[in-house]
Design a protein around this motif. Structure first.
Motif, PDB file in Angstrom:
ATOM      1  N   LEU A   1       4.628   9.630  -9.940  1.00 31.77           N
ATOM      2  CA  LEU A   1       4.112   9.967 -11.497  1.00 31.77           C
ATOM      3  C   LEU A   1       3.350  11.104 -11.543  1.00 31.77           C
ATOM      4  N   MET A   2       2.592  11.274 -10.667  1.00 36.95           N
ATOM      5  CA  MET A   2       1.492  12.643 -10.855  1.00 36.95           C
ATOM      6  C   MET A   2       2.478  13.983 -10.707  1.00 36.95           C
ATOM      7  N   ILE A   3       3.391  14.003  -9.751  1.00 34.74           N
ATOM      8  CA  ILE A   3       4.189  14.972  -9.501  1.00 34.74           C
ATOM      9  C   ILE A   3       5.003  15.307 -10.994  1.00 34.74           C
ATOM     10  N   GLY A   4       5.580  14.191 -11.355  1.00 33.01           N
ATOM     11  CA  GLY A   4       6.717  14.037 -12.506  1.00 33.01           C
ATOM     12  C   GLY A   4       5.845  14.427 -13.694  1.00 33.01           C
ATOM     13  N   ALA A   5       4.583  14.022 -13.769  1.00 33.22           N
ATOM     14  CA  ALA A   5       3.932  14.514 -15.150  1.00 33.22           C
ATOM     15  C   ALA A   5       3.410  15.995 -15.001  1.00 33.22           C
ATOM     16  N   LEU A   6       3.220  16.484 -13.659  1.00 30.98           N
ATOM     17  CA  LEU A   6       2.891  17.957 -13.714  1.00 30.98           C
ATOM     18  C   LEU A   6       4.191  18.800 -14.152  1.00 30.98           C
ATOM     19  N   LEU A   7       5.220  18.480 -13.547  1.00 34.66           N
ATOM     20  CA  LEU A   7       6.658  19.098 -13.967  1.00 34.66           C
ATOM     21  C   LEU A   7       6.775  19.169 -15.367  1.00 34.66           C
ATOM     22  N   PHE A   8       6.704  18.028 -16.041  1.00 31.52           N
ATOM     23  CA  PHE A   8       6.788  17.820 -17.422  1.00 31.52           C
ATOM     24  C   PHE A   8       6.115  18.603 -18.115  1.00 31.52           C
ATOM     25  N   GLY A   9       4.963  18.744 -17.771  1.00 32.89           N
ATOM     26  CA  GLY A   9       3.961  19.427 -18.526  1.00 32.89           C
ATOM     27  C   GLY A   9       4.378  20.798 -18.344  1.00 32.89           C
ATOM     28  N   PHE A  10       4.437  21.417 -17.185  1.00 31.51           N
ATOM     29  CA  PHE A  10       4.974  22.799 -16.891  1.00 31.51           C
ATOM     30  C   PHE A  10       6.116  23.256 -17.668  1.00 31.51           C
ATOM     31  N   PHE A  11       7.157  22.565 -17.865  1.00 30.66           N
ATOM     32  CA  PHE A  11       8.328  22.955 -18.570  1.00 30.66           C
ATOM     33  C   PHE A  11       8.324  22.869 -19.858  1.00 30.66           C
ATOM     34  N   GLN A  12       7.337  22.179 -20.787  1.00 31.19           N
ATOM     35  CA  GLN A  12       7.244  22.139 -21.942  1.00 31.19           C
ATOM     36  C   GLN A  12       6.875  23.362 -22.671  1.00 31.19           C
ATOM     37  N   ARG A  13       7.372  23.445 -24.110  1.00 27.42           N
ATOM     38  CA  ARG A  13       7.101  24.727 -24.706  1.00 27.42           C
ATOM     39  C   ARG A  13       5.646  24.393 -25.164  1.00 27.42           C
ATOM     40  N   PRO A  14       5.012  25.463 -25.272  1.00 32.44           N
ATOM     41  CA  PRO A  14       3.431  25.337 -25.761  1.00 32.44           C
ATOM     42  C   PRO A  14       3.306  25.055 -27.290  1.00 32.44           C
ATOM     43  N   ALA A  15       2.424  24.203 -27.559  1.00 32.59           N
ATOM     44  CA  ALA A  15       2.443  23.700 -29.055  1.00 32.59           C
ATOM     45  C   ALA A  15       2.086  25.059 -29.790  1.00 32.59           C
ATOM     46  N   ILE A  16       2.687  25.260 -30.981  1.00 32.24           N
ATOM     47  CA  ILE A  16       2.556  26.510 -31.820  1.00 32.24           C
ATOM     48  C   ILE A  16       1.193  26.331 -32.588  1.00 32.24           C
ATOM     49  N   ASN A  17       0.629  27.470 -32.843  1.00 31.21           N
ATOM     50  CA  ASN A  17      -0.682  27.519 -33.564  1.00 31.21           C
ATOM     51  C   ASN A  17      -0.586  27.488 -34.881  1.00 31.21           C
ATOM     52  N   SER A  18      -0.042  26.435 -35.522  1.00 30.40           N
ATOM     53  CA  SER A  18       0.339  26.169 -36.878  1.00 30.40           C
ATOM     54  C   SER A  18      -0.696  25.078 -37.334  1.00 30.40           C
ATOM     55  N   SER A  19      -0.617  25.321 -38.731  1.00 33.44           N
ATOM     56  CA  SER A  19      -1.714  24.263 -39.448  1.00 33.44           C
ATOM     57  C   SER A  19      -1.052  23.741 -40.541  1.00 33.44           C
ATOM     58  N   PHE A  20      -1.694  22.441 -40.958  1.00 34.66           N
ATOM     59  CA  PHE A  20      -1.169  21.738 -42.455  1.00 34.66           C
ATOM     60  C   PHE A  20      -2.442  20.925 -42.738  1.00 34.66           C
TER      61      PHE A  20
ATOM     62  N   LYS B   1       0.719  -1.190  -0.056  1.00 26.61           N
ATOM     63  CA  LYS B   1      -0.056   0.012  -0.074  1.00 26.61           C
ATOM     64  C   LYS B   1       0.792   1.302   0.072  1.00 26.61           C
ATOM     65  N   ARG B   2       1.936   1.103   0.865  1.00 31.77           N
ATOM     66  CA  ARG B   2       2.866   2.296   0.789  1.00 31.77           C
ATOM     67  C   ARG B   2       3.574   2.643  -0.482  1.00 31.77           C
ATOM     68  N   PHE B   3       4.017   1.576  -1.085  1.00 28.54           N
ATOM     69  CA  PHE B   3       4.771   1.546  -2.357  1.00 28.54           C
ATOM     70  C   PHE B   3       3.835   2.093  -3.215  1.00 28.54           C
ATOM     71  N   VAL B   4       2.594   1.614  -3.480  1.00 30.36           N
ATOM     72  CA  VAL B   4       1.606   2.193  -4.452  1.00 30.36           C
ATOM     73  C   VAL B   4       1.381   3.552  -4.416  1.00 30.36           C
ATOM     74  N   ILE B   5       1.119   4.059  -2.992  1.00 28.31           N
ATOM     75  CA  ILE B   5       0.903   5.435  -3.013  1.00 28.31           C
ATOM     76  C   ILE B   5       2.076   6.433  -3.536  1.00 28.31           C
ATOM     77  N   ILE B   6       2.962   5.915  -2.893  1.00 24.03           N
ATOM     78  CA  ILE B   6       4.365   6.688  -3.249  1.00 24.03           C
ATOM     79  C   ILE B   6       4.553   6.637  -4.642  1.00 24.03           C
ATOM     80  N   ALA B   7       4.366   5.390  -5.476  1.00 21.14           N
ATOM     81  CA  ALA B   7       4.654   5.752  -6.858  1.00 21.14           C
ATOM     82  C   ALA B   7       3.599   6.329  -7.597  1.00 21.14           C
ATOM     83  N   ILE B   8       2.460   6.288  -7.282  1.00 19.68           N
ATOM     84  CA  ILE B   8       1.376   7.170  -7.733  1.00 19.68           C
ATOM     85  C   ILE B   8       1.632   8.767  -7.480  1.00 19.68           C
ATOM     86  N   SER B   9       2.356   9.030  -6.379  1.00 22.74           N
ATOM     87  CA  SER B   9       2.309  10.385  -6.088  1.00 22.74           C
ATOM     88  C   SER B   9       3.533  11.147  -6.955  1.00 22.74           C
TER      89      SER B   9
END
Length: 261
Positions: A33-52, A23-31
C-alpha cells in the motif's frame, strides 16, 4: 509428525503458526500500500495553480462587448486592459443574466457595465461568473466605439478543446476523456469553447473558437471536446484573447492520449 494448526476464533487461542502468517501478511500488505501510494503520487500531474472565488463576489466595471462571446474589458492600469469572459452559474453562459438589461437598454455592446460576480482565473486568463441579473447594472449611458480585433493570419495547431470555466479553476482537472461529458454540457449551455495548446517551453496557449464568420459555436464542436485534435483557421486577437475561426468539419482527431501535459 507435525500437525497443521486448526484455528477457531471463538474457541481457541491463536496458534504460533497462524500468528506468524498474519504478521507476515500485514507487513506485506502495508508495504504494498505504501509503495503503491508513493508511485501513484509520483506519476500524478501537479494540481494547477488556478482559483475560483466561490462565495467571494467581486464588483468590476468595464466596457462590454459580445463578439464573438460576451466579455467585459476592464482597465487594470493606465493603457492596460484585461478582457474578462463572462459566464453564468453552473453549466450555462451569461446571456440569461444579461437578457433583462439588454432588452431594457436596447443592446449593450459598447456600453459601460458594472457586474458583481465570482472570478475564475488561471495562467493570465480571467473569467467572471454572474449569478443574478440584479448584479448587472449600467455604469453610464455612454456608448463607446472600439475595435479590439487584430488579424494575425492563418494557423494550424494541435491541442484539446475544453470548457474554460472548469479548466481555469472550477474543476481540477478539467480536461481529457474523464471530463468530456461535463465539458460538453458546459459548452452546449453557452460556455465558450477554448482550444488549449502547449507552446514552447511548456507554456500553454488559449484560443477562443468560432465558426468561419466569427460567430459563436457550441453544439457543432461537441464531438471534438476532450480529444487531441489538429485545428486550422484564421487567427486574430481580441484584447488579450486569441480567436481562431475554424471549419468544424475540417478538425482532425489525433491518435494520442492527450494534447495537454
Amino acid at each position: 509428525m507435525k500437525k497443521d494448526e486448526f484455528y477457531i476464533g471463538y474457541v481457541d487461542e491463536v496458534g504460533i503458526g497462524t500468528k506468524k502468517t498474519l504478521k507476515r501478511f500485514v507487513i506485506i500488505a502495508i508495504s504494498v500500500l505504501m509503495i503503491g501510494a508513493l508511485l501513484f503520487g509520483f506519476f500524478q500531474r501537479p494540481a494547477i495553480n488556478s482559483s475560483f472565488d466561490f462565495g467571494n463576489p467581486t464588483k468590476v466595471s468595464g466596457l462590454y462587448h459580445e463578439s464573438p462571446y460576451p466579455m467585459l474589458r476592464v482597465a487594470v492600469a493606465e493603457n492596460e486592459f484585461k478582457d474578462l469572459v463572462l459566464l453564468g452559474v453552473g453549466k450555462f453562459g451569461p446571456n440569461p443574466y444579461l437578457k433583462e438589461i439588454r432588452e431594457k437598454e436596447g443592446g449593450l455592446n459598447g456600453k459601460q457595465l458594472t457586474i458583481e460576480g465570482q472570478l475564475v482565473y488561471y495562467n493570465g486568463k480571467t473569467l467572471l461568473e454572474i449569478d443574478d441579473s440584479q448584479n448587472v447594472s449600467l455604469a453610464n449611458s455612454k456608448v463607446n466605439t472600439f475595435s479590439f480585433t487584430k488579424t494575425l493570419g492563418q494557423l494550424t495547431v494541435e491541442g484539446e478543446v475544453i470548457d474554460p470555466k472548469c479548466y481555469f479553476g472550477v474543476m481540477k482537472p478539467g480536461f481529457g476523456k474523464i471530463h468530456r461529458s461535463c465539458a460538453s454540457l458546459c459548452i452546449a449551455g453557452g460556455v465558450p469553447p477554448v482550444l488549449v495548446s502547449n507552446g514552447e517551453n511548456g507554456v500553454e496557449n488559449y484560443f477562443l473558437l468560432t465558426d468561419l464568420k466569427g460567430n459563436p459555436i457550441h453544439r457543432d464542436i461537441l464531438p471534438y471536446i476532450g480529444q487531441p485534435s489538429k485545428i486550422s483557421g484564421a487567427l486574430s486577437a481580441i484584447g488579450d484573447w486569441k480567436v481562431l475561426k475554424i471549419n468544424v468539419d475540417q478538425i482532425e482527431k489525433l491518435d494520442k492520449k492527450s494534447s495537454i501535459y
